[in-house]
Design an enzyme around this catalytic site. Structure first.
Site, PDB file in Angstrom:
ATOM      1  N   ASP A 124      69.937  52.511  25.172  1.00 26.00           N
ATOM      2  CA  ASP A 124      70.136  51.067  25.144  1.00 26.00           C
ATOM      3  C   ASP A 124      70.395  50.630  26.587  1.00 26.00           C
ATOM      4  O   ASP A 124      71.512  50.760  27.094  1.00 26.00           O
ATOM      5  CB  ASP A 124      71.322  50.698  24.250  1.00 26.00           C
ATOM      6  CG  ASP A 124      71.580  49.211  24.217  1.00 26.00           C
ATOM      7  OD1 ASP A 124      70.607  48.431  24.173  1.00 26.00           O
ATOM      8  OD2 ASP A 124      72.762  48.806  24.240  1.00 26.00           O
TER       9      ASP A 124
ATOM     10  N   GLU B 214      64.964  50.628  23.820  1.00 23.57           N
ATOM     11  CA  GLU B 214      64.771  49.250  23.381  1.00 23.57           C
ATOM     12  C   GLU B 214      63.854  48.516  24.349  1.00 23.57           C
ATOM     13  O   GLU B 214      63.969  48.676  25.564  1.00 23.57           O
ATOM     14  CB  GLU B 214      66.126  48.538  23.305  1.00 23.57           C
ATOM     15  CG  GLU B 214      66.057  47.168  22.689  1.00 23.57           C
ATOM     16  CD  GLU B 214      67.437  46.555  22.509  1.00 23.57           C
ATOM     17  OE1 GLU B 214      67.786  46.234  21.368  1.00 23.57           O
ATOM     18  OE2 GLU B 214      68.165  46.419  23.514  1.00 23.57           O
TER      19      GLU B 214
ATOM     20  N   ASP C  44      77.621  49.775  22.785  1.00 20.57           N
ATOM     21  CA  ASP C  44      76.392  50.194  23.465  1.00 20.57           C
ATOM     22  C   ASP C  44      75.932  51.572  23.000  1.00 20.57           C
ATOM     23  O   ASP C  44      74.734  51.823  22.869  1.00 20.57           O
ATOM     24  CB  ASP C  44      76.584  50.174  24.987  1.00 20.57           C
ATOM     25  CG  ASP C  44      76.899  48.769  25.486  1.00 20.57           C
ATOM     26  OD1 ASP C  44      75.998  47.931  25.485  1.00 20.57           O
ATOM     27  OD2 ASP C  44      78.068  48.528  25.854  1.00 20.57           O
TER      28      ASP C  44
END
Length: 159
Positions: free
Chosen positions: A9, A68, A140
Site C-alpha cells: 500500500d 494498489e 496501512d
C-alpha cells in the site's frame, strides 16, 4: 509450489506491507507492517522505501507481489508523489524477479468487504477475520494485507 504474496500500500510518508501465504487454498498471515520514512526530502524517502522493500523481499521471499493502483487525488502534487512511490516499489519487486499485479482501490475493497466503496475500518475488520488475527493491524498494514488477499482471491478464480 507455495505462493507467497507481498501486498504493498504505497504512501510517501507511510507505506504499508503485508505478506500472506496460500496454503491448501487458504490465506495464512506471515507478516505485516509499515515503512515509516524518517527523511524530509522526497528523493531520500523514495530511496528509503526502495531499500526497505528490498529487505522485506529478501527476508520473507514472496513469489509474487500486488500493489494498489494510483487513484485520483484532489491534490495533484500528492498524486505525483504517490505515483513515484509506486514506481520505486514496482522497480524493487521487478528487480527481485517478482511479477507485479495492480489493483484499483474499489477492486480491493470489493474482494475483501464485498462492496467497492467500503470504509477503511471495514477493510481492517475483514482482514482480521479473513486471516484469523488476534487484533486489527495498523491501517496501512491492513490495506497492504487486503491487497495481498485481493490478489489471492483473483489468483484462485483464474485457476
Amino acid at each position: 509450489m507455495k505462493t507467497r504474496i507481498l501486498g504493498i500500500d504505497p504512501g510517501s510518508r507511510i507505506t504499508g506491507f503485508g505478506v500472506i501465504e496460500i496454503y491448501r487454498r487458504k490465506a495464512v498471515y506471515v507478516t505485516s507492517g509499515c515503512i515509516r520514512t524518517k527523511l524530509k526530502d522526497l528523493p531520500s524517502r523514495l530511496h528509503e522505501i526502495y531499500t526497505s522493500i528490498n529487505q522485506i523481499i529478501a527476508e520473507y521471499q514472496p513469489t509474487v507481489s500486488a500493489i494498489e493502483q494510483v487513484f485520483v487525488h484532489r491534490n495533484p502534487a500528492s498524486a505525483i508523489k504517490l505515483a513515484q512511490v509506486r514506481g520505486v516499489a514496482i522497480v524493487a519487486c521487478m528487480q527481485q524477479g517478482l511479477l507485479v499485479n495492480e489493483y484499483a482501490p474499489t477492486q480491493i475493497k470489493q474482494a475483501i468487504v464485498g462492496k467497492g466503496h467500503a470504509e477503511k475500518i471495514q477493510v481492517q475488520h475483514m482482514v482480521k477475520v479473513l486471516l484469523s488475527l488476534s487484533g486489527s493491524p495498523q491501517e496501512d498494514a491492513a490495506d497492504a494485507l487486503a491487497i495481498a488477499l485481493c490478489h489471492a482471491h483473483n489468483f484462485s478464480i483464474q485457476k
